[in-house]
Structures are given as C-alpha cells and as structure tokens.
Design an enzyme around this catalytic site. Structure first.
Site, PDB file in Angstrom:
ATOM      1  N   HIS A   1      -3.073  -8.230  -8.630  1.00  0.00           N
ATOM      2  CA  HIS A   1      -4.254  -7.461  -9.081  1.00  0.00           C
ATOM      3  C   HIS A   1      -4.212  -7.417 -10.604  1.00  0.00           C
ATOM      4  CE1 HIS A   1      -3.984  -6.449  -4.739  1.00  0.00           C
ATOM      5  NE2 HIS A   1      -5.274  -6.630  -4.798  1.00  0.00           N
TER       6      HIS A   1
ATOM      7  N   ASP B   1      -7.772 -16.175  -2.516  1.00  0.00           N
ATOM      8  CA  ASP B   1      -7.743 -14.633  -2.777  1.00  0.00           C
ATOM      9  C   ASP B   1      -8.765 -14.378  -3.907  1.00  0.00           C
ATOM     10  OD1 ASP B   1      -7.097 -11.831  -2.582  1.00  0.00           O
ATOM     11  OD2 ASP B   1      -4.853 -12.423  -2.901  1.00  0.00           O
TER      12      ASP B   1
END
EC number: 3.2.1.52
Length: 351
Positions: free
Chosen positions: A177, A249
């Site tokens: 992230h 993702d």
C-alpha cells in the site's frame, strides 16, 4: 470493453459517480468503510447503484474478517484467519470454524446484494505488515486445509472465491500500500512454498478468481506480479492451468507506482494478463484513465474476458431479515464473534 472497478467517495451516490459507473470501461464497483454508516444506509446505497446505473455492475468489497472488514456495526465480527489454527487445538474444529466464517461472510454480503468479497488470503506466514493475521497459517498444508473449508462455505451461498495475493505476499516485510516490496528469495523456494496453496486450490477447481501481488520477485522477473506476463500468463495460466478471472490489486496503491502513471499501470496490467483492474482512492486518476486509456484487444479476447466476468456475479439473492432469523446464521454469529473476541484478547496479552 468493461475492465475497471472503481469506488465511491461517500455514503451516498452522486450524479457524477453514476456517469462514471455507466462508462463503457467500467465493469464494477468496490465499496469501502467510508461508504458505510449502518445496515439500512448501505442497503440503500447499493439499491441506488443497481437502480440508477443502467447496466449490470459487479459490486465487490473486502470483507475478509479480522482487521479487514469494511462493514462492522450490525454485522458478524468475523475472526482473523490466523485465529483458527492459533486458538483452536482440534483440527476438525479449526476447519469447521473456517467453513462457518466463509458461509457467514458470503451470506451477509449476498443479503446486501453484493456479488463478491475478495477472499480468501492465501499468503503464507504472518511477518508481512500488509498481511499479518489475515493469513491462515505459515505452513502450506495447514493453510490449504483451512482455505478449502472457507471457500466451501462461500460456495454454499453461491459466492465466488478470489485467491490473493499471487504468487505470495507473505515473505516481504514492506507494505505494498505504501511502497513496492521486493522478494529476493530463490525461484525454487517460492514455487516450493508460496505457490502451493494457489496450485492446490486451482487443481481442485475452488478458485474462481486470482489477485496478484504488487511485489517484485527479483529472482524471477523485474516487474511486479500484477504487471508481469511471466507470472500471469506463463505461470498462472500455462503452468497452473488457471482459467478464471485475474484481478489486478488496487492500481492506486504506491506499490503499483513502479509501473508508471495510472494509464501506464492499467496498460501494463492488462497486457500482462489481468482481466479486471481495480483503481481505488484516486478519483482524479479514474477520470484520467477513462479519458485516456484506450485498450486494443481482439473480439475473441473480449468475449473471454466478459465470460470470466459474468461467472463472478452472485448465484442467489438472500433476504436480510430472513437470513438473520436463520438458525445457522445465529449460531455462526455467536461462535465467530466469540472467537474474534478471544483473538483480540490473545493479541493484547501477547503484545
């Protein structure tokens, strides 16, 4: 061609978001905690999307359990996946609770008119910041046993299973992230350990979709798996024989930045073998991609992609109130909530 999954800014559907969702490139929607206030509100939001957007949309969420559970108040506290093997000594009880968790999660999401929760996590081990207790176990045999039961619970309701994060995110410390992680382990080790859960579940026909990691495996390829034709076409499609959908993702994550700007990320992921692309938490980037991203594909590839997408829609609809009155739901709610409370107490004590 419908390939993008995008998100919403708040708890209400705005007119400009309706227009974005109706764009030909948009295939679906992913919901986050910011979209949730309570059960009635989220049901109203989803109903608004279904009624106002004039095409079928795949509505998705990350409702794994543990710390990754976008909807909390009024829903079952699903336990962290690590808790099954860590707190329960009887293997049969571990598997039973994994099945209950998969069933409960899928039932509650289906009752909201959500098609898909991106689960389960198939990463090995607990040391990675981004994974931690989201992983069932550090040993592939035990992980496979528990993941099988979790998926079987989901399938009992009619929800498709998405294995993530291929070929395995569990052995890097960095959080994708926030940055692009690098895994420097030997190729042989990755294939002997991390890929095994994916390989086993694909062989059993239990995975309907796979989500690759924003991780660079330096001994195998110089691109993140989410943008690597080696991992997606050569390994996942050819070697493992996977025929389901491949989701990127979130391409808004810092870990995807290695591939360039947002249009470049979409282009590379699509060319590498992804069928569906997630772009979240970047509203300006969504507009940019919808304006500038011009994918070129053969008619045959588009048909295959659409077929894979169509298979991911939920197989049945459950009434929310009827579900909450079911004996199975009530029993699962009690047992799963208790296990998660035990897990939180255990972690607090352990720390």
């Amino acid at each position: 061609m419908s390939i993008l999954l995008i998100d919403l800014s708040s708890q209400e559907l705005r007119q400009e978001e309706i227009e974005l969702l109706e764009h030909p490139l948009v295939a679906g929607l992913i919901l986050f905690s910011r979209n949730f206030y309570d059960i009635e509100q989220i049901r109203h939001l989803i109903r608004s999307v279904r009624q106002k957007v004039k095409k079928p949309l795949l509505i998705t969420v990350d409702q794994e359990g543990g710390r990754v559970q976008r909807f909390r108040q009024g829903f079952t506290q699903l336990p962290a996946m690590q808790s099954f093997a860590c707190l329960l000594s009887d293997p049969q009880e571990q598997q039973e609770m994994a099945w209950r968790a998969g069933w409960q999660m899928a039932a509650e999401m289906t009752a909201l008119d959500i098609d898909l929760s991106f689960a389960p996590v198939l990463d090995l081990g607990h040391q990675c910041k981004a994974i931690g207790d989201r992983s069932f176990h550090y040993e592939e045999k035990k992980l496979i046993e528990l993941a099988e039961k979790f998926i079987q619970g989901m399938r009992q309701i009619g929800m498709s299973a998405t294995g993530k994060h291929f070929p395995g995110h569990g052995h890097v410390l960095a959080d994708s992230h926030l940055e692009t992680p690098y895994d420097d382990r030997a190729k042989e080790l990755i294939f002997a350990q991390d890929i095994r859960p994916f390989q086993s579940l694909i062989k059993q026909g239990l995975l309907d979709a796979v989500m690759p990691a924003h991780v660079i495996y330096t001994q195998c390829d110089n691109q993140p798996a989410s943008g690597s034709s080696y991992w997606l076409k050569e390994v996942l499609r050819q070697q493992l024989g996977f025929q389901g959908a491949i989701f990127s993702d979130d391409l808004g994550m810092k870990g995807a930045g290695f591939m360039g700007d947002f249009v470049a990320r979409c282009t590379q992921s699509l060319q590498a073998g992804c069928d569906l692309l997630l772009l979240c938490n970047e509203p300006e980037a969504v507009v940019q991609v919808l304006d500038r991203f011009k994918p070129q594909e053969s008619q045959n590839k588009r048909i295959i992609r659409q077929t894979r997408l169509n298979k991911l829609f939920k197989k049945q609809r459950i009434d929310w109130q009827t579900l909450r009155n079911q004996r199975d739901w009530l029993e699962n709610h009690k047992k799963l909530t208790a296990l998660q409370q035990d897990w939180l107490a255990y972690k607090g004590y352990d720390n």
